[in-house]
Design an enzyme around this catalytic site. Structure first.
Site, PDB file in Angstrom:
ATOM      1  N   GLY A  92       0.802  -1.231   0.000  1.00 43.59           N
ATOM      2  CA  GLY A  92       0.000   0.000   0.000  1.00 43.59           C
ATOM      3  C   GLY A  92       0.831   1.276   0.000  1.00 43.59           C
ATOM      4  O   GLY A  92       2.062   1.276   0.102  1.00 43.59           O
ATOM      5  N   ASP A  93       0.056   2.357  -0.080  1.00 49.84           N
ATOM      6  CA  ASP A  93       0.602   3.694  -0.200  1.00 49.84           C
ATOM      7  C   ASP A  93       1.403   4.124   1.044  1.00 49.84           C
ATOM      8  O   ASP A  93       2.495   4.678   0.944  1.00 49.84           O
ATOM      9  CB  ASP A  93      -0.648   4.592  -0.352  1.00 49.84           C
ATOM     10  CG  ASP A  93      -0.301   5.977  -0.749  1.00 49.84           C
ATOM     11  OD1 ASP A  93       0.475   6.102  -1.690  1.00 49.84           O
ATOM     12  OD2 ASP A  93      -0.797   6.919  -0.097  1.00 49.84           O
ATOM     13  N   ASP A 129      -0.424   7.913  16.244  1.00 52.71           N
ATOM     14  CA  ASP A 129      -0.955   9.185  15.740  1.00 52.71           C
ATOM     15  C   ASP A 129       0.291   9.944  15.302  1.00 52.71           C
ATOM     16  O   ASP A 129       1.064  10.420  16.140  1.00 52.71           O
ATOM     17  CB  ASP A 129      -1.691   9.945  16.847  1.00 52.71           C
ATOM     18  CG  ASP A 129      -2.297  11.235  16.318  1.00 52.71           C
ATOM     19  OD1 ASP A 129      -1.608  11.943  15.562  1.00 52.71           O
ATOM     20  OD2 ASP A 129      -3.446  11.540  16.662  1.00 52.71           O
ATOM     21  N   HIS A 130       0.529  10.039  13.987  1.00 53.46           N
ATOM     22  CA  HIS A 130       1.849  10.514  13.555  1.00 53.46           C
ATOM     23  C   HIS A 130       2.118  11.954  13.979  1.00 53.46           C
ATOM     24  O   HIS A 130       3.263  12.372  14.052  1.00 53.46           O
ATOM     25  CB  HIS A 130       2.067  10.287  12.058  1.00 53.46           C
ATOM     26  CG  HIS A 130       1.418  11.283  11.151  1.00 53.46           C
ATOM     27  ND1 HIS A 130       0.101  11.222  10.810  1.00 53.46           N
ATOM     28  CD2 HIS A 130       1.921  12.381  10.513  1.00 53.46           C
ATOM     29  CE1 HIS A 130      -0.193  12.226   9.996  1.00 53.46           C
ATOM     30  NE2 HIS A 130       0.896  12.957   9.807  1.00 53.46           N
ATOM     31  N   HIS A 173      -5.520  13.796  15.452  1.00 50.83           N
ATOM     32  CA  HIS A 173      -4.443  14.794  15.443  1.00 50.83           C
ATOM     33  C   HIS A 173      -4.828  16.080  16.184  1.00 50.83           C
ATOM     34  O   HIS A 173      -4.064  16.593  17.000  1.00 50.83           O
ATOM     35  CB  HIS A 173      -4.052  15.171  14.015  1.00 50.83           C
ATOM     36  CG  HIS A 173      -3.744  14.003  13.129  1.00 50.83           C
ATOM     37  ND1 HIS A 173      -3.126  12.870  13.584  1.00 50.83           N
ATOM     38  CD2 HIS A 173      -3.955  13.804  11.805  1.00 50.83           C
ATOM     39  CE1 HIS A 173      -2.977  12.026  12.563  1.00 50.83           C
ATOM     40  NE2 HIS A 173      -3.476  12.569  11.480  1.00 50.83           N
TER      41      HIS A 173
END
Ligand code: BG6
Length: 499
Positions: free
Chosen positions: A33-34, A192-193, A255
């Site tokens: 995947g992406d 959660d980047h 976020h």
């Protein structure tokens, strides 16, 4: 406005040592995947280049696409830098194709893991990264459990779970309870980047390693806070995911709420993961719930129409590839949030996030109260102090103070004190988070209770919108700052967005 550039004064800057994990491998589900190609492989390779991966490191890609080890390596190589280091990295990459709901796939994985553990002298320490669409999280976790790959008999077994973690309160509870059937909370890393971004981590340092901010950090001195996460990008090639998700689930529940928590939590007693996450839980619990009868006064949703981005005409959301012309999915949300506790009583927090907006900007603005008694005459500048925490771009922070302008006796102007990170100093958020998961540090990951309460807050809004469909969905031109109703949300309180 004058500008003052501030440089680092401490010569230990840049010399802090990262901890290299002792052992561990990463198994990525969703390897074709992406996310894997755009974020995970580059981040893991950078850790390799920085010599921050364990000597025993190897990576297995898992997905349906029919690749061999070789063809998977070729695919990765095609979209990466061509260097000797990368070729060395590729020797540690493997691939198994199969069906996520087929138990034999996991038996193959188990066999491969045991061979590679021997080959690379990995002491049975494994991270399973769920980078798949969320519908397959449950089958994967169940199958991993049945194959005893979640057991921690010898080494560690951890899972990293990407968002969206559920799509409302009940589904997030269900996902948590499924995970807990096979894993302890200490094995689960909900990513959660935004928490991995340097500038977001810096909020804690700024607040809790300095004495000058904390005494002012409350309702007595702060007028309001604005949190903006704006993007110029539209839905791109993620129509399937985004149209069934919407911006509230995609950006706000995670976020935006994490950014709000970092700004508003009480000082934790230590940097321990649970100490910080306890404070976050208390904070989110003290956010005033949305009143089901008055949701529209506190939250505005919008969808982009056509417009101009970077000088080029762009399509409206409902004519993008893969989106139905009658879609009422929101691509923009702004909201006024109140926190009912002693510190933040009466201080509004204005949050907004959207796609196809005027510029790419993630920023927190802390707007202080004006001085109580002004002695310099009305015609002079009466701007409040503002602390801007720039998450991206121009990572760093700025503080605006009023100061005398040379010349006329009473001439004053806003002085902007700026600190900028050198972009090359900032590793990508995924590097930080993958490294932390290998080390076993959960500080920057979301705990089960934190996840539940954040969904609880927004679920009434999601239900209200699902019921109203197109009603109360406001359109905004691509390239703007959102619908006029979002301007009104803050203007009604006598304030304006800082763009
Ligand atoms: C992701 C969202 O979590 O964050 C995307 O799914 C969004 O829709 C992205 O574009 C924004 O992240 P960043 O790091 O580019 O601000």
């Amino acid at each position: 406005m004058w500008m003052l550039q501030i440089n680092n004064v401490n010569d230990t800057y840049g010399k802090c040592e990262e901890i290299k994990p002792l052992s561990g491998s990463v198994i990525i589900f969703g390897a074709s995947g992406d996310l894997t190609s755009r974020k995970l492989i580059p981040a893991i390779f950078n850790l390799f280049r920085r010599n921050l991966l364990p000597d025993s490191f190897y990576l297995i890609g898992m997905a349906r696409s029919d690749f061999s080890d070789e063809t998977f390596r070729e695919k990765i190589y095609a979209s990466s830098e061509k260097s000797e280091k990368f070729s060395e990295f590729l020797k540690r990459i493997f691939y198994i194709s199969g069906d996520y709901s087929d138990q034999t796939y996991y038996l193959k994985l188990k066999k491969r893991i045991s061979e590679l553990d021997k080959k690379f002298k990995n002491n049975s320490n494994h991270i399973f990264y769920f980078a798949t669409p969320p519908v397959v999280y449950l089958p994967i976790i169940k199958m991993l459990g049945h194959a005893e790959l979640t057991d921690e008999k010898t080494g560690f077994s951890r899972v990293i779970v990407e968002k969206p973690f559920g799509y409302d309160y009940n589904s997030s509870l269900e996902l948590n309870s499924e995970l807990h059937k096979y894993l302890k909370e200490s094995q689960i890393y909900r990513i959660d980047h935004y928490l991995g971004k340097e500038t977001v981590q810096n909020i804690l340092m700024l607040r809790f390693a300095n004495t000058i901010f904390e005494p002012l950090w409350n309702y007595k001195y702060i007028d309001h806070v604005q949190i903006t996460v704006a993007e110029k990008l539209g839905v791109e090639n993620r129509a399937g995911y985004f149209d069934s998700t919407g911006l509230l689930r995609d950006m706000f529940q995670n976020h935006m709420l994490q950014l709000l928590s970092m700004i508003t939590i009480e000082p934790p007693y230590s940097l321990d993961a649970n100490a910080i996450r306890d404070e976050k839980k208390k904070l989110i619990n003290s956010i005033r719930p949305f009143d089901r009868n008055n949701i529209n006064s506190y939250i505005v949703r919008g969808q982009y129409s056509d417009g101009i981005i970077d000088g080029k005409s762009v399509l409206p959301y409902n004519r993008e590839t893969g989106i139905n012309s009658d879609s009422y999915t929101e691509t923009f949300v702004s909201s006024k949030i109140l926190i009912d506790n002693w510190r933040w009583s009466g201080v509004p927090f204005y949050l907004r996030s959207g796609k196809r907006m005027n510029k790419k900007l993630s920023r927190i603005a802390i707007v202080f109260k004006k001085v109580p008694h002004y002695i310099f005459g009305n015609e002079l500048n009466t701007e409040p102090n503002v602390l801007l925490l720039n998450i991206q771009p121009d990572e760093g922070f700025e503080f605006m103070v009023q100061a005398k302008q040379p010349g006329s006796k009473l001439c004053m102007n806003t002085l902007n004190m700026k600190f900028r990170y050198n972009p090359s100093d900032s590793p990508d958020a995924y590097e930080r988070l993958i490294l932390d998961s290998l080390i076993g540090d959960q500080t920057l990951f979301v705990r089960d209770d934190g996840m539940g309460i954040s969904w609880k807050l927004f679920t009434p809004v999601l239900e209200d919108w699902a019921h109203r469909k197109q009603n109360n969905l406001f359109y905004y031109s691509s390239g703007s700052w959102g619908p006029s109703e979002s301007e009104a949300l803050i203007k009604n309180d006598g304030r304006t967005w800082i763009n």
